[in-house]
Design a protein around this motif. Structure first.
Motif, mmCIF file in Angstrom:
data_model
loop_
_atom_site.group_PDB
_atom_site.id
_atom_site.type_symbol
_atom_site.label_atom_id
_atom_site.label_comp_id
_atom_site.label_asym_id
_atom_site.label_seq_id
_atom_site.Cartn_x
_atom_site.Cartn_y
_atom_site.Cartn_z
ATOM 1 N N CYS A 170 0.983 -1.296 -0.066
ATOM 2 C CA CYS A 170 -0.138 0.011 0.186
ATOM 3 C C CYS A 170 0.836 1.285 0.027
ATOM 4 O O CYS A 170 1.893 1.445 0.776
ATOM 5 N N CYS A 171 0.436 2.344 -0.982
ATOM 6 C CA CYS A 171 1.033 3.583 -0.942
ATOM 7 C C CYS A 171 2.469 3.724 -0.972
ATOM 8 O O CYS A 171 3.018 4.828 -0.275
ATOM 9 N N SER A 222 4.128 4.373 2.235
ATOM 10 C CA SER A 222 3.766 5.360 3.238
ATOM 11 C C SER A 222 2.123 4.836 3.844
ATOM 12 O O SER A 222 1.005 5.180 3.345
ATOM 13 N N PRO A 223 2.414 3.914 4.708
ATOM 14 C CA PRO A 223 1.162 3.144 5.291
ATOM 15 C C PRO A 223 0.225 4.211 5.758
ATOM 16 O O PRO A 223 -0.981 3.867 5.919
ATOM 17 N N GLU A 224 0.569 5.303 6.242
ATOM 18 C CA GLU A 224 -0.571 6.319 6.971
ATOM 19 C C GLU A 224 -1.734 6.606 5.903
ATOM 20 O O GLU A 224 -2.648 6.924 6.386
ATOM 21 N N ILE A 225 -1.412 6.469 4.707
ATOM 22 C CA ILE A 225 -2.567 6.740 3.611
ATOM 23 C C ILE A 225 -3.357 5.723 3.630
ATOM 24 O O ILE A 225 -4.549 5.886 3.603
ATOM 25 N N CYS A 226 -3.112 4.446 3.696
ATOM 26 C CA CYS A 226 -3.904 3.180 3.524
ATOM 27 C C CYS A 226 -4.396 2.954 4.974
ATOM 28 O O CYS A 226 -5.563 2.111 5.404
#
Length: 117
Positions: free
Chosen positions: A91-92, A95-99
């Motif tokens: 994911c992303c 940048s896991p904070e996006i998902c």
């Protein structure tokens, strides 16, 4: 999940009646719904529903069982989880904070047994 089964699942869901049918079966839980009840709730003709159920079944997204004279359809929660995991894999770009919001929704939506909140 491999790419080919993911494409088959996404293709099966890429139709208004099939997507509505699958979502209704997900909401129904492990008990499922009879085909006639699905048709009634969605307001679709039985032959249209039959074709949609056939496509969803061949994609591995639903199961069916006979109960007397009725055929009961249920969503395959394991297949749904596999598809969601495939879509969110890697994911992303680091940048896991996006998902993270999507992962939180998915983790709270259904238990391992398939019961949805």
């Amino acid at each position: 999940m491999e790419t080919k089964p993911a494409v088959a699942s996404l293709s099966a869901l890429a139709h208004e009646v099939r997507l509505s049918t699958f979502r209704l079966l997900v909401q129904a839980g492990p008990e499922g719904l009879a085909a006639g009840e699905v048709a009634r709730r969605l307001g679709v003709l039985p032959n249209t529903l039959s074709a949609s159920l056939n496509v969803l079944s061949h994609a591995g997204l639903i199961d069916s069982r006979r109960d007397g004279r009725s055929i009961i359809y249920t969503a395959r929660y394991d297949a749904m989880r596999e598809l969601l995991a495939f879509l969110m894999e890697d994911c992303c770009a680091g940048s896991p904070e996006i998902c993270a919001p999507l992962a939180a929704i998915a983790s709270h939506a259904c238990s391992a047994e398939g019961a949805c909140a």
